[in-house]
Write a protein that holds these residues in place. Structure first.
Motif, PDB file in Angstrom:
ATOM      1  N   TYR A 125       0.855  -1.190   0.000  1.00 52.37           N
ATOM      2  CA  TYR A 125       0.000   0.000   0.000  1.00 52.37           C
ATOM      3  C   TYR A 125       0.890   1.238   0.000  1.00 52.37           C
ATOM      4  N   ILE A 126       0.267   2.410  -0.099  1.00 53.72           N
ATOM      5  CA  ILE A 126       0.994   3.677   0.004  1.00 53.72           C
ATOM      6  C   ILE A 126       0.509   4.380   1.264  1.00 53.72           C
ATOM      7  N   GLY A 127       1.466   4.730   2.123  1.00 56.75           N
ATOM      8  CA  GLY A 127       1.112   5.357   3.385  1.00 56.75           C
ATOM      9  C   GLY A 127       2.034   6.512   3.715  1.00 56.75           C
ATOM     10  N   VAL A 128       1.637   7.261   4.722  1.00 54.61           N
ATOM     11  CA  VAL A 128       2.403   8.410   5.192  1.00 54.61           C
ATOM     12  C   VAL A 128       3.411   7.934   6.236  1.00 54.61           C
ATOM     13  N   LEU A 129       4.677   8.257   5.998  1.00 60.26           N
ATOM     14  CA  LEU A 129       5.734   7.894   6.931  1.00 60.26           C
ATOM     15  C   LEU A 129       5.706   8.856   8.113  1.00 60.26           C
ATOM     16  N   LYS A 130       5.800   8.313   9.308  1.00 60.87           N
ATOM     17  CA  LYS A 130       5.817   9.156  10.515  1.00 60.87           C
ATOM     18  C   LYS A 130       7.025  10.095  10.455  1.00 60.87           C
ATOM     19  N   PRO A 131       6.840  11.373  10.757  1.00 61.83           N
ATOM     20  CA  PRO A 131       7.930  12.347  10.671  1.00 61.83           C
ATOM     21  C   PRO A 131       9.151  11.982  11.508  1.00 61.83           C
ATOM     22  N   GLU A 132       8.957  11.360  12.647  1.00 59.92           N
ATOM     23  CA  GLU A 132      10.113  11.028  13.490  1.00 59.92           C
ATOM     24  C   GLU A 132      11.062  10.031  12.817  1.00 59.92           C
ATOM     25  N   ILE A 133      10.609   9.363  11.781  1.00 67.78           N
ATOM     26  CA  ILE A 133      11.451   8.396  11.083  1.00 67.78           C
ATOM     27  C   ILE A 133      12.476   9.112  10.196  1.00 67.78           C
ATOM     28  N   TYR A 134      12.076  10.223   9.564  1.00 65.83           N
ATOM     29  CA  TYR A 134      12.976  10.875   8.602  1.00 65.83           C
ATOM     30  C   TYR A 134      13.508  12.228   9.056  1.00 65.83           C
ATOM     31  N   GLN A 135      13.089  12.725  10.198  1.00 65.62           N
ATOM     32  CA  GLN A 135      13.585  14.024  10.643  1.00 65.62           C
ATOM     33  C   GLN A 135      14.782  13.869  11.568  1.00 65.62           C
TER      34      GLN A 135
END
Length: 182
Positions: free
Chosen positions: A172-182
């Motif tokens: 599926y396509i989902g929104v990655l949690k910001p804490e993962i990439y910030q």
């Protein structure tokens, strides 16, 4: 990996249904004009690989598939605008109808460069079939003949889309949690 997703935007079934619709539209539009050679579908690696595989199975006419790898991101999460061709086509597209299969139209910088580059090779036509068109400010003016979904300007992964080469295998396509990439 699923725990890193804040919400699903497009489910596996929604994606499958929409890709089937896109394949049917491409078939309808090119079946009578492409001739016995059919079309050339150009997959933009790596993000569009899953989408392209599903898309070409949904196109009911002769086709050739080829691959290009381009980069404009470097190691960041935003496009730099400087495009490098990492893998070029093996096929001669001169006089052929070309459909570029792209995973996502984000800034549009890479796709604009790619279209200009391919036009210089003398194809009969070039069209773009993007799975996703992101609603971003200052997006380059790219004419996408086929658009799977409009999507919000959020950091999304799955179905080929990645962050640091992870999450491509999510169905599926989902929104990655910001804490993962910030």
């Amino acid at each position: 990996m699923n725990d890193d997703i804040s919400r699903v935007i497009f489910s596996e079934q929604e994606i499958a249904d929409r890709v089937a619709d896109l394949g049917a539209a491409i078939t309808r539009d090119y079946k009578d004009v492409a001739g016995p050679e059919g079309i050339v579908v150009v997959c933009v690696l790596r993000g569009a690989a899953m989408y392209t595989c599903d898309l070409i199975r949904a196109i009911d006419m002769p086709l050739e598939v080829d691959f290009m790898a381009v980069s404009s991101y470097g190691s960041g999460v935003k496009s730099t605008g400087v495009v490098r061709i990492l893998k070029d086509l093996s096929s001669n597209i001169h006089g052929r109808h070309v459909v570029i299969a792209e995973d996502i139209l984000d800034s549009g910088l890479t796709l604009s460069y790619l279209i200009k580059n391919l036009k210089s090779r003398g194809p009969a036509s070039i069209s773009v079939a993007t799975l996703l068109r992101k609603d971003t400010p200052n997006q380059a003016d790219v004419n996408c003949r086929y658009v799977g979904f409009e999507c919000p300007d959020e950091f999304i992964v799955g179905y080929g889309l990645d962050y640091a080469e992870r999450y491509r295998n999510l169905p599926y396509i989902g929104v990655l949690k910001p804490e993962i990439y910030q």
